[in-house]
Motif scaffolding. Structure first.
Motif, PDB file in Angstrom:
ATOM      1  N   TYR A  56      -4.223   3.125   2.753  1.00 19.39           N
ATOM      2  CA  TYR A  56      -4.954   3.464   1.529  1.00 19.39           C
ATOM      3  C   TYR A  56      -6.283   2.719   1.423  1.00 19.39           C
ATOM      4  O   TYR A  56      -6.940   2.754   0.386  1.00 19.39           O
ATOM      5  N   THR A 131       5.763   3.677  -0.109  1.00 23.46           N
ATOM      6  CA  THR A 131       4.607   4.403  -0.654  1.00 23.46           C
ATOM      7  C   THR A 131       3.346   3.551  -0.703  1.00 23.46           C
ATOM      8  O   THR A 131       2.292   4.045  -1.068  1.00 23.46           O
ATOM      9  N   THR A 133       2.671   1.093  -2.777  1.00 21.73           N
ATOM     10  CA  THR A 133       2.313   1.104  -4.197  1.00 21.73           C
ATOM     11  C   THR A 133       2.575  -0.243  -4.856  1.00 21.73           C
ATOM     12  O   THR A 133       3.626  -0.857  -4.637  1.00 21.73           O
ATOM     13  N   SER A 185      -1.852   2.797  -5.822  1.00 23.93           N
ATOM     14  CA  SER A 185      -1.719   3.041  -4.385  1.00 23.93           C
ATOM     15  C   SER A 185      -3.121   3.009  -3.779  1.00 23.93           C
ATOM     16  O   SER A 185      -3.798   4.030  -3.666  1.00 23.93           O
TER      17      SER A 185
END
Length: 233
Positions: A56, A131, A133, A185
Motif C-alpha cells: 500500500y 489486509t 490494515t 490501509s
C-alpha cells in the motif's frame, strides 16, 4: 413525525409477526467461514503485515520499545516537521527526543489549523496482517479521527506482536462497535477515470508504521532489537 420515527415505525411493523422467543440475530446465521487463511507463527503474521503495508506504499520501520523516542525523532527530522500533533494518552517518552513543537488534540481545532500541522504520531488499537490494515478506535494515544486524516504525515506505532492479528474477524473481536473506528490501509490514495493515482486526497500522503517490540521467531530466538526494516524503505 421525524424521519427517524418513520424508519423505526417501519422496522416495528416489519417485525410485528416475529415471535418473542425467535432465535437471536447473532445465532440465527451460521458463521462457519474461515477466521484466517492458513496457519502462521507470530513472526510470520507480523511479516505478512509488513509486506501488505508496503504494497500500500506505507513505509515500515522496526525497533525495540526503548528505541522508539530516537526513531520517531529521526523520522520527524527527516520529514522536516516543525510541528507534531499529539493525541491525549500518547506516551510522553515517544516524543522525548523530538524537536517539533507539540500540538495538542483539541476539539475546537479547525481543519485549517490541523492542515498547518506537519505530522501526527499515534498508536493504534489493532493491526490486521492479511489486509495490511491499521485500526484506530479513539483510545489513549490515538486521538480524534480527524487528526489522522488532515495532517500530511502520519507515524503510527504498532506494538508487536501483541497488537497484530491475522484477519478482520479476529480484529473485530478486539474492537467495540460503539467506538469511532478508523480503518487505514496505506496512505490516502484514489484514481481518476484514467487510473492516474493521486495521493493525499482524503488523508495523509505519507504513512510510516513503526513496529515496536521483539518478535519471537519460530525457533524461539527472536528478532534482534532495533533490527531495521527491509520492507518499504
Amino acid at each position: 413525525m421525524s424521519d427517524r420515527e418513520r424508519v423505526l415505525g417501519r422496522v416495528r411493523r416489519a417485525l410485528a409477526d416475529v415471535p418473542e422467543d425467535d432465535t437471536p440475530y447473532d445465532r440465527a446465521i451460521p458463521r462457519s467461514y474461515a477466521r484466517e487463511h492458513g496457519v502462521r507463527s507470530a513472526e510470520e503474521t507480523v511479516e505478512l503485515l509488513a509486506e501488505n503495508l508496503a504494497d500500500y506504499r506505507a513505509v515500515v520501520h522496526r525497533c525495540a520499545e526503548a528505541e522508539l523516542p530516537v526513531l520517531i525523532a529521526r523520522l520527524l527530522a527527516a520529514r522536516g516537521a516543525k510541528s507534531v500533533l499529539v493525541p491525549d494518552g500518547l506516551p510522553s517518552a515517544w516524543l522525548a527526543n523530538a524537536d517539533p513543537v507539540p500540538v495538542p488534540d483539541r476539539a475546537e481545532s479547525t481543519p485549517y489549523e490541523l492542515d498547518a500541522v506537519d505530522s501526527v504520531v499515534t498508536g493504534c488499537a489493532v493491526a490486521v496482517a492479511e489486509t495490511g490494515t491499521l485500526v484506530l478506535d479513539g483510545g489513549p494515544g490515538q486521538g480524534r479521527r480527524r487528526i489522522t486524516l488532515v495532517p500530511d504525515h502520519h507515524i503510527c506505532v504498532v506494538r508487536v506482536p501483541e497488537q497484530v492479528v491475522a484477519s478482520v474477524p479476529q480484529a473485530l473481536e478486539r474492537l467495540s462497535p460503539t467506538r469511532p473506528l478508523t480503518w487505514i490501509s496505506g496512505p490516502s490514495a484514489t484514481s481518476d477515470i484514467e487510473l492516474n493515482r493521486v495521493e493525499g486526497v482524503h488523508g495523509p500522503r505519507t504513512l510510516e508504521v513503526v513496529f515496536a517490540g521483539v518478535i519471537p521467531s519460530v525457533g524461539g530466538a527472536g528478532r534482534p532489537e532495533g533490527t531495521p526494516a527491509s520492507v518499504g524503505e
